[in-house]
Design a protein around this motif. Structure first.
Motif, PDB file in Angstrom:
ATOM      1  N   LYS A   1       0.823  -1.143   0.002  1.00 15.12           N
ATOM      2  CA  LYS A   1      -0.155  -0.115   0.025  1.00 15.12           C
ATOM      3  C   LYS A   1       0.692   1.345   0.136  1.00 15.12           C
ATOM      4  O   LYS A   1       0.647   2.071  -0.853  1.00 15.12           O
ATOM      5  N   GLU A   2       1.811   1.284   1.007  1.00 17.96           N
ATOM      6  CA  GLU A   2       2.703   2.634   1.009  1.00 17.96           C
ATOM      7  C   GLU A   2       3.384   2.869  -0.342  1.00 17.96           C
ATOM      8  O   GLU A   2       3.728   3.703  -0.658  1.00 17.96           O
ATOM      9  N   THR A   3       3.822   1.602  -0.778  1.00 21.98           N
ATOM     10  CA  THR A   3       4.687   1.671  -2.121  1.00 21.98           C
ATOM     11  C   THR A   3       3.870   2.281  -3.233  1.00 21.98           C
ATOM     12  O   THR A   3       4.291   3.438  -4.101  1.00 21.98           O
ATOM     13  N   GLN A   4       2.547   1.974  -3.453  1.00 26.66           N
ATOM     14  CA  GLN A   4       1.744   2.491  -4.337  1.00 26.66           C
ATOM     15  C   GLN A   4       1.217   3.959  -3.933  1.00 26.66           C
ATOM     16  O   GLN A   4       1.438   4.836  -4.970  1.00 26.66           O
ATOM     17  N   GLU A   5       1.229   4.573  -2.647  1.00 26.18           N
ATOM     18  CA  GLU A   5       0.836   5.758  -2.356  1.00 26.18           C
ATOM     19  C   GLU A   5       1.993   6.820  -2.851  1.00 26.18           C
ATOM     20  O   GLU A   5       1.854   7.721  -3.465  1.00 26.18           O
ATOM     21  N   VAL A   6       3.050   6.135  -2.669  1.00 25.67           N
ATOM     22  CA  VAL A   6       4.402   6.973  -2.964  1.00 25.67           C
ATOM     23  C   VAL A   6       4.625   7.146  -4.526  1.00 25.67           C
ATOM     24  O   VAL A   6       4.623   8.339  -5.083  1.00 25.67           O
ATOM     25  N   ILE A   7       4.111   6.188  -5.180  1.00 27.11           N
ATOM     26  CA  ILE A   7       4.311   6.190  -6.843  1.00 27.11           C
ATOM     27  C   ILE A   7       3.005   7.096  -7.167  1.00 27.11           C
ATOM     28  O   ILE A   7       3.351   8.079  -8.098  1.00 27.11           O
ATOM     29  N   THR A   8       1.816   7.145  -6.579  1.00 22.10           N
ATOM     30  CA  THR A   8       0.833   7.979  -7.087  1.00 22.10           C
ATOM     31  C   THR A   8       1.197   9.430  -6.641  1.00 22.10           C
ATOM     32  O   THR A   8       0.944  10.347  -7.432  1.00 22.10           O
ATOM     33  N   GLU A   9       1.631   9.675  -5.505  1.00 27.92           N
ATOM     34  CA  GLU A   9       2.158  11.004  -5.136  1.00 27.92           C
ATOM     35  C   GLU A   9       3.370  11.650  -6.076  1.00 27.92           C
ATOM     36  O   GLU A   9       3.139  12.914  -6.531  1.00 27.92           O
ATOM     37  N   LEU A  10       4.226  10.659  -6.707  1.00 26.60           N
ATOM     38  CA  LEU A  10       5.441  11.252  -7.515  1.00 26.60           C
ATOM     39  C   LEU A  10       4.563  11.368  -8.762  1.00 26.60           C
ATOM     40  O   LEU A  10       4.919  12.552  -9.784  1.00 26.60           O
ATOM     41  N   THR A  11       3.679  10.636  -9.167  1.00 25.39           N
ATOM     42  CA  THR A  11       2.819  10.975 -10.602  1.00 25.39           C
ATOM     43  C   THR A  11       2.112  12.416 -10.548  1.00 25.39           C
ATOM     44  O   THR A  11       2.167  13.024 -11.435  1.00 25.39           O
ATOM     45  N   GLU A  12       1.447  12.474  -9.496  1.00 28.83           N
ATOM     46  CA  GLU A  12       0.887  13.716  -9.175  1.00 28.83           C
ATOM     47  C   GLU A  12       1.883  15.082  -9.233  1.00 28.83           C
ATOM     48  O   GLU A  12       1.114  15.897  -9.810  1.00 28.83           O
TER      49      GLU A  12
END
Length: 559
Positions: free
Chosen positions: A83-94
Motif C-alpha cells: 500500500k505505502e509503495t503505491q501511495e508514493v508512486i501516486t504522489e510522484l505521478t501527481e
C-alpha cells in the motif's frame, strides 16, 4: 566464543548465497508482476533523484529513486502491491513525474538509502528554501563569535566522525559564516586537501580543510540544495538556496567552477540585515554627504558610482534609494542579480539567457512610468544611451560603471559610444569608492608615523586645507593590534573612501574636446571635494582606519 578463520569464511559464503537467492527470487517475482528486474550493484545512483522523497518515507514504502532525467524518474520497489509503495508512486505521478518501476532486492534498495547520508539534515522545497533541521542553526550561530570558534568546532567534528558528520560540517560552515558576519565562503581544492576560507571585511581567512573523500559528499549535498546538476563537473554552474534563521531568509548564492583538483565553490551570503546601512553610515565626509543628499533629492538626472567589484557600489545605491524613498514616488530597479529585496520598490532581475538584459529591462521599466530607476550596471553603449535619455526626460537614474576614478566615468561613457554633448545635460555626479577596514575600537593603539608615512600625510594635509579649509592633525596615527572582539585581526567593520566629480559648467565646457581623465581631475580640483587619496588620509588621521589599510585599496603615493 571465538570464531576461527574457517568459520568466518563459512559465514561469508552463507551470506553471499542468501543474497544470490534473494536476487533470483526477485527475478521470479518480477516476471509474476510483469515488471523489469534490476540489480543496482554496478549502477550509479543519482542523488538528485534520491532526494525527491524523505528517507523515512522510502524505507517505510520499500522504494528507492535512483535516476532522474527531466521529469522521467526511475524507481525500484521490493513489493509493488504494498500500500505505502503505491501511495508514493501516486504522489510522484501527481507531482508531474513519469515513473518507470523496476523490481529489485533489499541490497539494491540499501545502496540507494545509503545516499541519504549525503543529504541528511536538510530538505529542499520547490522554491529553494532550506530548513536545516539536524542541528539548530540559531543555537550554532550563537556559538560562533570568532574565526577561532569555527576552526575549533570543525576540528572536533573531524575527530568525532559519525554517519552524519558531513551534515554537521555543512551546518558549522554555514552557521560560522553568519555568526562572524562573513560575506563569502570560499572552498578551494588543492592537490592534497580542500581549503575552506571566509571573506570577512573584504579579507580572506582560512577556517579549516576537508579531505577530498569527504568533499565529494559535501559537494553533492551543496549541489542538491542549490538546484545544480550533480553529474556535471566540467562546466561552471550557478545556483542558490535560502536558509531560514530567526524568521529571516538569508539567501546563499552558489558559484561552482571546475579546477585542476576538483570543483571550486564560492558561496555569497546575502543577509537582509546588511541592507540596514544608511547613507550616513557609509563614511562620507560631512561635505560630500551634504552634496549627495542635495543631488539625490533632485527630480531628474543621473548619478554614477564607480569602482572595482566588491567596493560597495551597490550598497551605496541602495542607501540612496532608502534615503529618498516615499510612497509618493515610484522606484524601479534592474539588477543582476537582485541582492536585497526592498519593500515598496519594484525590483526586476536580468536573465540574459532569456534575452532579458539590462537594456531590455530598462526599456521595459521606462514603460512603467517610474520616478527613480536604479540600473545595476551600465555595460554597453545602448544601455548608457537609454539611461541618459531617461535622465533627460524627467527621471532620476542611479547606476554603476567600472572605472577606477570618478573622473574616469566621463571618458568611459564617451568610449562606449555616448555623445559627449548630452553627458553634460544628464550626468549630475560621478562618484568613486573603495572599502577599507575600520580599526577595532577595543584594541587600536596610537603611534607616530614613520618617515615615509609622515611625508605623504604632510603633503596631503596641505591639499585638504586648500580644498575645504579643514585642518587635520599630522602627528599621530593608529595601528591595528588584535583582540577577541575583532577575531584578532585588529579591524572590525568597513568604511567607504570616496571621491566625486560634479557636472559643473567648467566640466561641461571640456566635453567638446573629449577630455582625458587627468584633464577632468585637474578642473574638478576647484570643486573643493576631497579625492580618495585625501579622504583616506583624513580617515587615517581621525583614527578610523590605518595607513596600511588605506594603502591596500588606494594609491597614496599618487600625487
Amino acid at each position: 566464543m571465538f570464531k576461527f578463520a574457517s568459520d568466518t569464511t563459512k559465514d561469508e559464503k552463507i551470506a553471499e548465497l542468501r543474497k544470490q537467492e534473494e536476487e533470483e527470487f526477485q527475478q521470479i517475482m518480477a516476471q509474476k508482476h510483469q515488471l523489469p528486474y534490476i540489480n543496482l550493484s554496478a549502477t550509479t545512483i543519482d542523488i538528485s533523484a534520491v532526494g525527491l522523497i524523505k528517507e523515512e518515507t522510502a524505507r517505510t514504502a520499500n522504494i528507492g529513486l535512483f535516476n532522474l532525467e527531466g521529469k522521467k524518474l526511475q524507481v525500484v520497489v521490493y513489493t509493488p502491491t504494498q500500500k505505502e509503495t503505491q501511495e508514493v508512486i501516486t504522489e510522484l505521478t501527481e507531482r508531474g513525474y513519469t515513473i518507470e518501476v523496476f523490481l529489485a532486492s533489499h541490497a539494491s534498495l540499501e545502496k540507494i538509502w545509503e545516499r541519504y547520508q549525503e543529504i541528511s539534515g536538510a530538505t529542499k522545497s520547490e522554491v529553494g528554501v532550506v530548513d536545516v533541521s539536524e542541528e539548530n542553526l540559531d543555537a550554532l550561530i550563537e556559538r560562533f563569535k570568532t574565526i577561532e570558534d569555527v576552526v575549533t568546532s570543525l576540528k572536533e567534528t573531524f575527530v568525532n566522525k559519525d554517519a552524519r558528520y558531513i551534515s554537521r560540517v555543512f551546518n558549522i560552515i554555514l552557521a560560522g559564516s553568519i555568526g562572524i558576519h562573513a560575506s563569502d565562503i570560499h572552498i578551494e581544492p588543492a592537490e592534497d586537501v580542500i581549503h575552506i576560507r571566509y571573506r570577512v571585511d573584504g579579507v580572506l581567512h582560512e577556517v579549516g580543510t576537508l579531505p577530498h573523500s569527504s568533499y565529494r559528499l559535501f559537494n553533492s549535498r551543496l549541489k542538491l540544495m542549490s538546484g545544480l546538476k550533480l553529474n556535471v563537473g566540467t562546466e561552471s554552474q550557478d545556483g542558490r538556496f535560502t536558509i531560514k534563521i530567526a524568521g529571516l531568509n538569508i539567501e546563499i548564492r552558489v558559484s561552482v567552477i571546475p579546477s585542476a583538483y576538483g570543483e571550486g565553490v564560492v558561496m555569497r551570503i546575502l543577509n537582509p540585515l546588511s541592507l540596514n546601512v544608511t547613507l550616513e553610515d557609509l563614511g562620507m565626509s560631512s561635505q560630500l554627504l551634504t552634496i549627495m543628499e542635495r543631488e539625490i533629492a533632485k527630480p531628474h538626472g543621473m548619478i554614477l558610482n564607480t569602482g572595482p567589484t566588491g567596493s560597495g557600489k551597490t550598497t551605496t545605491l541602495y542607501a540612496f534609494l532608502k534615503k529618498i524613498f516615499s510612497p509618493e514616488i515610484k522606484m524601479m530597479t534592474i539588477e543582476d542579480p537582485i541582492e536585497y529585496h526592498m519593500q515598496g520598490v519594484s525590483q526586476t532581475q536580468v536573465e540574459s539567457e532569456k534575452g532579458y538584459t539590462f537594456l531590455e529591462g530598462l526599456r521595459s521599466a521606462m514603460r512603467q512610468d517610474p520616478d527613480v530607476i536604479m540600473i545595476g550596471e551600465i555595460r554597453d553603449g545602448e544601455t548608457a544611451k537609454v539611461a541618459i535619455n531617461a535622465a533627460l526626460t524627467g527621471h532620476m537614474v542611479f547606476s554603476t560603471l567600472h572605472t577606477n576614478t570618478a573622473a574616469g566615468a566621463i571618458p568611459r561613457l564617451i568610449d562606449i559610444g555616448v555623445t559627449p554633448k548630452i553627458i553634460g545635460s544628464s550626468l549630475t555626479v560621478a562618484l568613486a569608492q573603495r572599502l577599507a577596514r575600520k580599526l577595532c575600537t577595543e584594541c587600536k593603539k596610537e603611534d607616530t608615523p614613520n618617515e615615509r608615512e609622515k611625508k605623504i600625510i604632510d603633503e596631503v594635509a596641505v591639499l585638504i586645507k586648500e580644498k575645504n579649509g579643514t585642518t587635520v592633525q599630522t602627528e599621530h596615527i593608529w595601528r591595528s593590534v588584535g583582540c577577541s572582539a575583532c577575531n584578532n585581526t585588529g579591524f572590525k567593520g568597513r568604511v567607504g573612501i570616496f571621491e566625486a566629480v560634479l557636472m559643473t559648467p567648467e566640466i561641461e565646457a571640456l566635453l567638446d574636446t573629449i577630455p582625458s581623465e587627468r584633464e577632468i581631475s585637474e578642473v574638478a580640483k576647484k570643486q573643493g571635494i576631497l579625492n580618495m587619496r585625501e579622504d583616506g588620509i583624513e580617515k587615517i588621521m581621525n583614527g578610523i582606519t590605518s595607513f596600511d589599510e588605506v594603502e591596500r585599496v588606494v594609491d597614496l603615493a599618487r600625487a
